[in-house]
Design an enzyme around this catalytic site. Structure first.
Site, PDB file in Angstrom:
ATOM      1  N   PHE A  11     -39.535 104.167  63.673  1.00 31.94           N
ATOM      2  CA  PHE A  11     -40.126 105.135  62.743  1.00 31.94           C
ATOM      3  C   PHE A  11     -40.392 106.484  63.424  1.00 31.94           C
ATOM      4  CE2 PHE A  11     -44.594 106.281  61.204  1.00 31.94           C
ATOM      5  CZ  PHE A  11     -44.123 107.260  60.333  1.00 31.94           C
ATOM      6  N   GLY A  36     -36.563  98.897  64.481  1.00 33.44           N
ATOM      7  CA  GLY A  36     -35.834 100.129  64.166  1.00 33.44           C
ATOM      8  C   GLY A  36     -34.557  99.870  63.390  1.00 33.44           C
ATOM      9  N   SER A 121     -52.030 104.337  72.274  1.00 36.43           N
ATOM     10  CA  SER A 121     -52.565 104.134  70.924  1.00 36.43           C
ATOM     11  C   SER A 121     -54.078 104.349  70.886  1.00 36.43           C
ATOM     12  CB  SER A 121     -52.260 102.688  70.520  1.00 36.43           C
ATOM     13  OG  SER A 121     -53.066 102.285  69.448  1.00 36.43           O
ATOM     14  N   TYR A 145     -52.626  93.971  73.111  1.00 41.46           N
ATOM     15  CA  TYR A 145     -51.915  95.227  72.819  1.00 41.46           C
ATOM     16  C   TYR A 145     -52.661  96.423  73.408  1.00 41.46           C
ATOM     17  CZ  TYR A 145     -50.157  99.130  69.979  1.00 41.46           C
ATOM     18  OH  TYR A 145     -49.624 100.324  69.557  1.00 41.46           O
ATOM     19  N   LYS A 149     -51.643  98.853  76.537  1.00 45.12           N
ATOM     20  CA  LYS A 149     -51.492 100.301  76.360  1.00 45.12           C
ATOM     21  C   LYS A 149     -52.380 101.043  77.356  1.00 45.12           C
ATOM     22  CE  LYS A 149     -48.450 100.906  73.030  1.00 45.12           C
ATOM     23  NZ  LYS A 149     -47.157 101.551  73.352  1.00 45.12           N
ATOM     24  N   ASN A 174     -53.281 106.976  63.248  1.00 40.73           N
ATOM     25  CA  ASN A 174     -52.495 106.296  62.205  1.00 40.73           C
ATOM     26  C   ASN A 174     -51.386 107.208  61.679  1.00 40.73           C
ATOM     27  OD1 ASN A 174     -55.210 104.889  62.347  1.00 40.73           O
ATOM     28  ND2 ASN A 174     -54.065 103.508  61.025  1.00 40.73           N
ATOM     29  N   ARG A 213     -59.890 105.961  58.693  1.00 37.89           N
ATOM     30  CA  ARG A 213     -58.814 106.173  59.656  1.00 37.89           C
ATOM     31  C   ARG A 213     -58.476 107.660  59.689  1.00 37.89           C
ATOM     32  NH1 ARG A 213     -60.153 101.709  60.481  1.00 37.89           N
ATOM     33  NH2 ARG A 213     -58.883  99.825  60.776  1.00 37.89           N
TER      34      ARG A 213
END
Ligand code: UD2
Length: 307
Positions: A11, A36, A121, A145, A149, A174, A213
């Site tokens: 994306f 992808g 992130s 995760y 990161k 986001n 968010r």
């Protein structure tokens, strides 16, 4: 100038690839197409694509030698907190080991790069109450995760300082926009909302919708990445966000207005371990010249037009 984009068919990666092509760079993509799709890349004819896994160390080393990229954008990841909880060893091998191996190879071979950009992130901040999140706010990575990161950010920055490599990290909040895959329940909520509005499917709302968010349209994300590249910044972390806090309820209401249709909502209990509120301080990016071009309403309108 040549850029390597890992995850370039994904994306965000594919939007970045299109931008780099438009800026006149030669672009090389490595993507295993797990999330992808090559159709995401508009200028496929102008891009060299390798359908490979970034964990294939031998392949990646050979690629770096042959292609000698000036810029490396490491976007390949299993970008899912839930997957990392279910399959921590596997996600670790992508989210951390593959990045580390590349850094180590660059160090050992003195590969002459101009910038190595690692994409992290907002997950690293966890659920701590300080808002807005600043790059030097406390972190509290709660999932494999987020731990991968954060730890990888530290490797990337420490390698930069210790071995004089031009490294930089970004923390995505986001991100939404065309090309986001809505197929998993853990896909970005706006891709799911778009799909539900489009196909008149019911939308499952987790929790009461008061969770907030910081949604940023993908074109603003690309603007930020390109500014960071042009600035030759080193050894820094940047939040990439819009800088505005919106509740899921407010987002749904705005999107219904934009789409001119109403959503069928099914309520479900809130997801475990979720962040309640999230919003970024984007002062560091603004100093580089970043201006958010897409308000939530404008971004949603544009997204909806193409949906
Ligand atoms: C984002 C990232 C995630 C991780 C996390 C760190 C995305 C897609 N995910 O997760 O990888 O970095 O931030 O904090 O950017 N929701 C619904 N119904 C749905 C889907 C989602 O109500 O069908 C809710 C969800 O419970 C959450 C909000 O919408 O409260 C946003 O969900 P999301 O998955 O888009 O993003 P988030 O912030 O949980």
């Amino acid at each position: 100038m040549k850029a390597l984009v890992t995850g370039g068919a994904g994306f965000i990666g594919s939007h970045l690839v299109d931008h780099l092509v438009a800026e006149g760079l030669d672009v090389v993509v490595v993507d295993n197409l797990s999330m992808g799709d090559l159709h995401n890349i508009k200028h496929q004819d102008k891009v060299t694509v390798y359908v490979e896994d970034v964990r294939n160390e031998k392949f990646m080393q050979q690629l770096l030698q042959e292609e000698q990229p000036d810029y490396i954008y490491f976007l390949a990841a299993v970008a899912s907190v839930a997957d990392s909880i279910e399959r921590p060893a596997e996600t670790h091998s992508v989210n951390q080991t593959a990045v580390f191996n590349m850094l180590e190879y660059i160090r050992k071979t003195n590969l002459p790069i101009k910038q190595f950009l690692f994409t992290s992130s907002a997950a690293v901040y966890g659920n701590l109450p300080e808002l807005p999140k600043k790059e030097d706010s406390r972190v509290d990575p709660l999932s494999p995760y987020a731990i991968d990161k954060y730890a990888t950010e530290r490797f990337v920055l420490a390698y930069g300082e210790l071995y004089d490599l031009p490294t930089v990290c970004v923390r995505f909040f986001n991100v939404y926009g065309p090309g986001q895959n809505p197929s998993s329940p853990y896909s970005g909520v706006l891709s799911i909302l778009t799909d539900c509005l489009n196909k008149k499917k019911p939308f499952t709302l987790y929790g009461d919708g008061s969770q907030t968010r910081d949604f940023v349209y993908v074109e603003d994300v690309i603007q930020a990445l390109w500014l960071i590249t042009k600035s030759d910044t080193e050894h820094e972390v940047f939040n990439i966000a819009n800088g505005n806090e919106a509740s899921l309820n407010a987002i749904i209401e705005t999107y219904e207005k934009v789409a001119g249709t109403s959503l069928q909502i099914k309520k479900a209990p809130g997801r475990e371990g979720e962040v309640k509120r999230s919003v970024a301080n984007i002062g560091k990016l603004i100093k580089l010249g970043y201006t958010t071009k897409w308000s939530l309403e404008a971004g949603l309108s544009k997204y909806w037009e193409g949906a």
